[in-house]
Design a protein around this motif. Structure first.
Motif, PDB file in Angstrom:
ATOM      1  N   THR A  37      -2.750   4.430  13.753  1.00  0.00           N
ATOM      2  CA  THR A  37      -2.778   4.334  12.299  1.00  0.00           C
ATOM      3  C   THR A  37      -2.962   5.714  11.696  1.00  0.00           C
ATOM      4  N   LYS A  38      -2.564   5.823  10.415  1.00  0.00           N
ATOM      5  CA  LYS A  38      -2.726   7.094   9.702  1.00  0.00           C
ATOM      6  C   LYS A  38      -3.671   6.890   8.518  1.00  0.00           C
ATOM      7  N   SER A  39      -3.132   6.790   7.308  1.00  0.00           N
ATOM      8  CA  SER A  39      -3.996   6.746   6.126  1.00  0.00           C
ATOM      9  C   SER A  39      -4.703   5.411   5.951  1.00  0.00           C
ATOM     10  N   THR A  40      -4.065   4.300   6.347  1.00  0.00           N
ATOM     11  CA  THR A  40      -4.657   2.965   6.230  1.00  0.00           C
ATOM     12  C   THR A  40      -4.319   2.163   7.475  1.00  0.00           C
ATOM     13  N   ASP A  43      -0.617   1.607   7.814  1.00  0.00           N
ATOM     14  CA  ASP A  43       0.223   2.807   7.815  1.00  0.00           C
ATOM     15  C   ASP A  43       0.315   3.289   9.264  1.00  0.00           C
ATOM     16  N   SER A  76       1.871  14.514   7.627  1.00  0.00           N
ATOM     17  CA  SER A  76       0.617  13.783   7.848  1.00  0.00           C
ATOM     18  C   SER A  76      -0.468  14.711   8.382  1.00  0.00           C
ATOM     19  N   TRP A 100       6.259  -0.099  10.466  1.00  0.00           N
ATOM     20  CA  TRP A 100       5.583  -1.389  10.661  1.00  0.00           C
ATOM     21  C   TRP A 100       6.551  -2.393  11.270  1.00  0.00           C
TER      22      TRP A 100
END
Length: 277
Positions: A37-40, A43, A76, A100
């Motif tokens: 995952t990245k920001s959420t 995501d 990112s 996703w």
């Protein structure tokens, strides 16, 4: 310096090669630890995203030596890379748009590439690895769908239609929470309004006549620079909801695209009213 047809063809070949090597072999074949995952929490990034971006970045540096390449995954790690988009010639990469979907085995994903020169998108590519076909456009030269060695020029319909007949895409989740109720209140006005979870296919559907409009709540350049150019070259309209012309350097605002000017005006009035109400 404008991107030549030879350079555009070389980038397209690079995208096809990298997709065949790094993306499609991993589709429905991701192992434990291959998704992060990245920001959420929703995501996502996969080993395929990272490997494809690294490989494609290297190939583009060979094709356009000395030029800047800005990829989604690189941003990112270092968001300051976006500052380079408005100066000189910059190639923007989304190695897997619709991560996703890709991570969950849904073949609704693809590769987006845009070449931006001094803040203006000069060339865009929307590539579908599942079927090895793509849509591309050079600024001022029209949009073309490519499959099996043949190219077909795209023209979106300018025919008017009531809101109740329109099919489009609205990603409510991309908007601030205070906008959700207002946007939800417009859903019943249309024949269908939902999100495909991949900007690549939302723009492809518009350019090929499958949908009539799209409203986006985020202005990530890797999602929109190529698609906006392609839609406009096919005869469509894309502007911020407040009427500003879209520019790849923009990072704030809501982006509304439609297949005709009249339709854009009607939709803008509808969505602005809902969001301000």
């Amino acid at each position: 310096m404008p991107l030549s047809e030879t350079q555009a063809r070389a980038i397209t070949d690079a995208v096809r090669d990298v997709a065949a090597d790094e993306i499609t072999p991993r589709f429905r074949n991701l192992g434990d630890g291959d998704i992060d995952t990245k920001s959420t929490w929703d995501d996502l990034v996969t080993v395929a995203d990272k490997a494809a971006e690294d490989a494609l970045t290297a190939r583009i540096h060979d094709i356009l030596p000395g030029d800047t390449v800005v990829g989604e995954e690189a941003v990112s790690a270092d968001r300051s890379l976006l500052d380079r988009v408005g100066t000189g010639r910059v190639t923007i990469i989304d190695p897997i748009d619709g991560t996703w979907n890709f991570a969950h085995g849904v073949a609704n994903y693809g590769v987006i590439v845009a070449v931006v020169e001094d803040g203006v998108t000069e060339w865009g590519l929307l590539y579908d690895p599942s079927f090895d076909d793509w849509i591309e456009a050079h600024r001022g030269q029209g949009a073309f769908y490519h499959r099996n060695g043949a190219a077909r020029r795209l023209h979106v319909s300018q025919q008017d239609a009531p809101l109740s007949d329109l099919r489009g895409n609205v990603g409510h989740y991309m908007f601030p929470p205070e906008c959700h109720q207002g946007l939800a209140g417009t859903d019943h006005l249309f024949r269908r309004a939902n999100s495909m979870g991949a900007s690549l296919h939302e723009y492809r559907m518009q350019a090929t006549g499958g949908t009539d409009f799209c409203l986006n709540g985020k202005l990530n350049v890797w999602d929109h620079a190529a698609g906006v150019l392609i839609l406009q070259e096919a005869g469509g309209v894309a502007r911020l909801l407040d009427g500003q012309e879209y520019r790849p350097t923009m990072t704030e605002g809501y982006l509304l695209s439609a297949r005709s000017e009249a339709m854009w005006q009607t939709l803008a009035q509808t969505f602005n009213g809902a969001l301000q109400g």
